[in-house]
Scaffold this active site. Structure first.
Site, PDB file in Angstrom:
ATOM      1  N   LYS A   1     -12.915  59.001 -63.949  1.00 35.55           N
ATOM      2  CA  LYS A   1     -14.174  58.763 -63.261  1.00 35.55           C
ATOM      3  C   LYS A   1     -13.956  57.820 -62.080  1.00 35.55           C
ATOM      4  O   LYS A   1     -13.030  57.004 -62.105  1.00 35.55           O
ATOM      5  CB  LYS A   1     -15.173  58.091 -64.231  1.00 35.55           C
TER       6      LYS A   1
ATOM      7  N   ARG B   1     -18.647  67.040 -75.659  1.00 42.44           N
ATOM      8  CA  ARG B   1     -18.848  68.345 -76.297  1.00 42.44           C
ATOM      9  C   ARG B   1     -17.682  68.708 -77.201  1.00 42.44           C
ATOM     10  O   ARG B   1     -17.833  69.454 -78.164  1.00 42.44           O
ATOM     11  CB  ARG B   1     -19.111  69.393 -75.211  1.00 42.44           C
TER      12      ARG B   1
END
Ligand code: BES
Ligand code: MN
Ligand code: ZN
Length: 502
Positions: free
Chosen positions: A283, A357
């Site tokens: 990130k 996920r």
């Protein structure tokens, strides 16, 4: 904090502070008129000075006149037609937060304006006020240092003033329920706010164990060796890049094979990424520190199963919290790595930042292996949900209308807002993989929908997904909540589980 319920007029109760909720434009007649007269017109004076504008959560301290209290606190509940359970709870929380730095031993709350705003349900008003006061008392500034001046006062006593002749046992039961739910939310918030150098997956598992032991819950913590034997390839892929090994935390109440009164064995599943650097798909630096909050879903389900056990001991319930640290490192998963999920799906990890996920998919499969008949997961899954809905509405998905209906109804009871997002099978080809059955991310268009589509592959029983990427924590303090985790979905999960009580 002790809670005492009385059936009295608001001017009859002695305390340090009297909290006067004002819903809609104040009308100084009847009891409010009498209260104003007894405080020497202070409420009307605050109103004429503009302090009681119908701006929700505006809170003004005033002089008590001849009332048997040291101070008055008038708190606005906003417009009457916008008043609901959420506002009721937040009004109470705002009252406490208005008192940061003050010493207040006993506070009394006049329930009537809130009960009226909720259609006359006084017990519900007592519940939401108690919950709001407890939640308003949460202050993360005190996690790592003694800083009592920065925190709202810890009340010794909360006095809830019901109308003369009201059912005090019902009020007390409501207040007790609200206090327990508020305390549970604060457990989740405190854990979620703790730093990643403090709460690693192992520490989160230890905290869960302590909570389980204190509440008579069974707990199993699966380490990386067992997870490998079991085939949790997605879960392990995320944890591999960190020196802090992953832990799959499984908490349980009720005997194996026993279902609740709705025929369910409900599993609450929470994303526990103790830090999300993005992994190799790292990130940007801006606001990366927020990613210590990426474990908020896990903290919420761990707290929620404990809360349920206080309100309904032995109710069949599972909580599964996959805890990992998503880091780049010599052993980290690379974009393009293909792993085998616990349910056999071959997953092509093209973006290591779409890690939630992956761990949730294996946790969902495992919950089903343990006999879960209904799944609901809570996760800071996407930034997209925050861009779409902001910090006040939690976006969700569900595999079928009936199950979504039950989750949404629990949300209504809890006073929390949800909006259902569609699953769109037409978008599935965008996640096709050359090398596996599916990729873990696709193009940016519809990425929120695609996050749900990915999870949709990992259940065979009714499933709902609540994405708290926008609502899980506040970036700045609000009148009713400190900066940081707000406890969202905790009460909804508790209501959802309690629906299965006989
Ligand atoms: N934990 C983040 C989502 C997030 C970001 C929550 C900011 C709250 C605030 C999640 O793991 C993530 O990185 N999601 C990606 C998904 C993308 C790579 C498909 C995102 O939302 O950008
Ligand atoms: Mn991520
Ligand atoms: Zn994440």
């Amino acid at each position: 904090m002790q809670i005492r319920v009385v059936a009295a007029r608001p001017w009859e109760v002695s305390a340090d502070l009297l909290i006067v909720p004002v819903v809609g434009d104040p009308v100084f007649a009847d009891e409010l008129g009498e209260l104003d007269r007894r405080c020497g017109g202070e409420l009307a004076a605050l109103e004429s000075f503009g302090e009681l504008r119908t701006k929700a959560y505006n809170a003004a301290l005033g002089a008590p006149g001849e009332l048997p209290v040291r101070r008055l606190l008038a708190v606005s509940g906003g417009k009457a037609d916008e008043f609901d359970r959420e506002v009721a709870r937040r009004l109470a929380a705002s009252a406490l937060r208005r008192l940061v730095g003050r010493r207040v031993g006993a506070a009394a709350v006049w329930l009537a304006p809130i009960a009226t705003g909720l259609g006359g349900d006084e017990a519900l008003a007592a519940e939401l006020v108690a919950r709001g006061i407890v939640e308003g008392g949460f202050e993360p500034k005190t996690i790592y240092r003694e800083d009592s001046d920065a925190a709202p006062p810890q009340l010794d006593e909360l006095v809830l003033i019901g109308a003369p002749g009201s059912d005090q046992a019902a009020l007390a039961a409501g207040a007790n329920r609200g206090q327990i739910i508020g305390e549970g939310a604060n457990i989740a918030r405190r854990l979620a706010n703790r730093a990643a150098n403090d709460v690693t997956p192992i520490v989160l598992a230890e905290e869960a164990r302590a909570i389980a032991e204190a509440h008579g819950l069974a707990i199993d913590v699966i380490d990386e060796r067992r997870a490998a034997e079991m085939g949790m390839g997605m879960f392990l892929a995320v944890g591999k890049g960190s020196d802090n090994p992953p832990r799959m935390i499984v908490m349980r109440s009720g005997e194996d094979g026993v279902h609740d009164s709705l025929g369910r064995r409900l599993a609450l599943i929470g994303k526990g990424v103790c830090f999300d650097s993005g992994g190799i798909s790292i990130k940007p630096a801006d606001r990366m520190e927020e990613m210590k909050m990426d474990k908020t879903g896990a903290c919420t389900v761990i707290a929620a199963i404990a809360t349920v056990s206080r309100l309904a001991p032995g109710l069949p319930l599972l909580a599964v919290a996959p805890a990992v640290e998503n880091m780049p490192g010599g052993h980290a998963t690379r974009p393009g790595d293909v792993v085998r999920a616990l349910n056999g799906t071959m997953v092509d990890i093209i973006n290591t930042d779409a890690e939630g996920r992956l761990i949730l998919g294996d946790a969902m499969t495992y919950a089903e292996q343990l006999g879960a008949t209904h799944l609901v997961d809570v996760a800071t899954l996407t930034g997209a949900v925050s861009r779409a809905f902001g910090n006040q509405v939690t976006g969700g998905f569900a595999s079928d209308d009936g199950w979504w209906g039950q989750v949404a109804a629990a949300g209504e009871r809890a006073g929390e807002r949800y909006w259902r997002i569609p699953l769109v099978p037409d978008y599935a080809p965008d996640m096709d993989s050359w090398y596996g059955d599916v990729t873990n991310s696709g193009s940016a268009e519809g990425s929120l929908v695609k996050s749900g589509m990915f999870l949709d592959r990992f259940h065979t029983v009714p499933w709902a997904h609540l994405d708290i990427g926008g609502t899980g924590y506040y970036r700045k303090a609000l009148p009713f909540a400190a900066r940081g985790a707000g406890g969202v979905t905790h009460a909804t999960l508790v209501e959802l589980a309690l629906a299965g009580r006989d």
